[in-house]
Structures are given as structure tokens and as C-alpha cells.
Design a protein around this motif. Structure first.
Motif, PDB file in Angstrom:
ATOM      1  N   HIS A  51       0.857  -1.188   0.000  1.00  0.00           N
ATOM      2  CA  HIS A  51       0.000   0.000   0.000  1.00  0.00           C
ATOM      3  C   HIS A  51       0.887   1.229   0.000  1.00  0.00           C
ATOM      4  O   HIS A  51       2.016   1.196   0.498  1.00  0.00           O
ATOM      5  CB  HIS A  51      -0.979   0.011   1.172  1.00  0.00           C
ATOM      6  CG  HIS A  51      -0.352  -0.108   2.520  1.00  0.00           C
ATOM      7  ND1 HIS A  51       0.127  -1.295   3.018  1.00  0.00           N
ATOM      8  CD2 HIS A  51      -0.116   0.821   3.488  1.00  0.00           C
ATOM      9  CE1 HIS A  51       0.617  -1.098   4.225  1.00  0.00           C
ATOM     10  NE2 HIS A  51       0.495   0.181   4.541  1.00  0.00           N
ATOM     11  N   ILE A  59       1.649   5.191   1.068  1.00  0.00           N
ATOM     12  CA  ILE A  59       1.426   5.985   2.272  1.00  0.00           C
ATOM     13  C   ILE A  59       1.764   7.441   1.977  1.00  0.00           C
ATOM     14  O   ILE A  59       2.848   7.740   1.474  1.00  0.00           O
ATOM     15  CB  ILE A  59       2.335   5.486   3.419  1.00  0.00           C
ATOM     16  CG1 ILE A  59       2.093   3.993   3.688  1.00  0.00           C
ATOM     17  CG2 ILE A  59       2.115   6.314   4.686  1.00  0.00           C
ATOM     18  CD1 ILE A  59       3.238   3.318   4.423  1.00  0.00           C
ATOM     19  N   HIS A  82      -4.855   1.084   9.197  1.00  0.00           N
ATOM     20  CA  HIS A  82      -4.036   1.370  10.369  1.00  0.00           C
ATOM     21  C   HIS A  82      -3.410   2.765  10.283  1.00  0.00           C
ATOM     22  O   HIS A  82      -3.318   3.370   9.220  1.00  0.00           O
ATOM     23  CB  HIS A  82      -2.953   0.304  10.540  1.00  0.00           C
ATOM     24  CG  HIS A  82      -2.126   0.077   9.314  1.00  0.00           C
ATOM     25  ND1 HIS A  82      -2.333  -0.968   8.459  1.00  0.00           N
ATOM     26  CD2 HIS A  82      -1.088   0.768   8.801  1.00  0.00           C
ATOM     27  CE1 HIS A  82      -1.459  -0.908   7.462  1.00  0.00           C
ATOM     28  NE2 HIS A  82      -0.689   0.137   7.642  1.00  0.00           N
ATOM     29  N   HIS A 104      -0.328   5.382  10.468  1.00  0.00           N
ATOM     30  CA  HIS A 104       1.095   5.383  10.132  1.00  0.00           C
ATOM     31  C   HIS A 104       1.823   6.355  11.056  1.00  0.00           C
ATOM     32  O   HIS A 104       1.214   7.248  11.632  1.00  0.00           O
ATOM     33  CB  HIS A 104       1.304   5.748   8.666  1.00  0.00           C
ATOM     34  CG  HIS A 104       0.855   4.652   7.747  1.00  0.00           C
ATOM     35  ND1 HIS A 104      -0.339   4.671   7.082  1.00  0.00           N
ATOM     36  CD2 HIS A 104       1.442   3.471   7.444  1.00  0.00           C
ATOM     37  CE1 HIS A 104      -0.468   3.545   6.388  1.00  0.00           C
ATOM     38  NE2 HIS A 104       0.592   2.791   6.591  1.00  0.00           N
ATOM     39  N   CYS A 138       4.371   1.428   9.478  1.00  0.00           N
ATOM     40  CA  CYS A 138       2.999   0.944   9.580  1.00  0.00           C
ATOM     41  C   CYS A 138       2.757   0.572  11.033  1.00  0.00           C
ATOM     42  O   CYS A 138       3.606  -0.059  11.660  1.00  0.00           O
ATOM     43  CB  CYS A 138       2.808  -0.320   8.743  1.00  0.00           C
ATOM     44  SG  CYS A 138       2.816  -0.047   6.967  1.00  0.00           S
TER      45      CYS A 138
HETATM   46 ZN   LIG Z   1       0.804   0.749   6.449  1.00  0.00          ZN
END
Ligand SMILES: [Zn+2]
Ligand SMILES: [Zn+2]
Ligand SMILES: [Zn+2]
Length: 138
Positions: free
Chosen positions: A65, A67, A92, A94, A105
Motif C-alpha cells: 500500500h 502511504i 491502520h 502510520h 505501519c
Molecule cells: Zn501501512
């Protein structure tokens, strides 16, 4: 080549080319999220465009993913959760460390439900905590 890496790619319906295996191996050995430039440095002399396409393929297939940590540079991390092609589930928080510059993460720190005004519909919620990471605060 490591069969485990191959299986990780196959599980996400990604054809395990030599370059993809290299990129996956690099991502798995990092302690924090990396930028395209980090990847380029780590895998020199690999071609930047090829590396970028590899990251995009991984992202589209639910393997990494991206960020937005507020630094203006997109970072990428392996998905710890059960993400699927075309559908990410990384809800979640960061963490950006101001000292070492690492973006982490925090899979155990879920983003709380955010109450929005009537008629506001979000399709993405991004929470980045900033401060000192465990290494830097110790
Ligand atoms: Zn993450
Ligand atoms: Zn994901
Ligand atoms: Zn730090």
C-alpha cells in the motif's frame, strides 16, 4: 530464488518475474516504508520506470500500500493485512519519525471511526502520527 517469495507473488496473482522477486525481497527486508528513490538506490542499477511499474503492480494486486506521510514523497510498505487485488484493507495509523525520517505501519493501531457531516462521504482516511519512533526515543 526463494520459493517463499514466489508463492507470495502467486498468492496475489502476480507473475513472479526476476525483477518482481528482487523488489519484494527488498521490501521485506526494510524496517520502514520506502520511497521509489530508496528502492532505486537499493536495487541499482535497476531502471526507475521499471521499479515504479513494479510497485504499481504490487499496489493494484493488494501486496503493498502507498502511504502519504505528509513529506510529499509517497512511501510504500508491504500489506500486513488481508488485502486483495483492487481492494486494500490497511486501516491502520502510520507513524513518521522526525529524527530518523522513517515512516512505519502501525498495524495494531486501527484508524478510529470518523464521524463526518451529513452528505460528506470519504473513501479514504489517512492518519499519520508524528514524533519519535521506538529506536529514536530510547
Ligand atoms: Zn501501512
Ligand atoms: Zn493493502
Ligand atoms: Zn526514528
Amino acid at each position: 530464488m526463494n520459493g517463499q517469495l514466489e508463492n507470495t507473488l502467486k498468492a496475489k496473482q502476480i507473475n513472479p518475474t526476476a525483477m518482481r522477486l528482487l523488489v519484494l525481497n527488498f521490501l521485506q527486508t526494510q524496517s520502514y516504508a520506502i520511497s521509489l528513490t530508496d528502492l532505486e538506490k537499493g536495487l541499482a542499477p535497476a531502471d526507475r520506470v521499471t521499479l515504479y511499474r513494479t510497485l504499481k503492480t504490487f499496489e493494484e494486486n493488494g501486496l503493498v500500500h502507498s502511504i502519504d506521510d505528509g513529506t510529499g514523497v509517497t512511501k510504500y510498505a508491504i500489506c500486513k493485512e488481508h488485502c486483495h487485488p483492487g481492494e486494500h484493507d490497511d486501516v491502520h495509523v502510520h507513524f513518521f519519525c522526525k529524527k530518523c525520517g522513517g515512516t512505519f505501519c502501525l498495524p495494531k493501531t486501527q484508524i478510529p471511526e470518523v464521524i463526518l457531516p451529513v452528505n460528506f462521504h470519504s473513501d479514504e482516511i489517512n492518519i499519520v502520527a508524528k514524533g519519535l519512533c521506538g529506536q529514536c526515543s530510547g
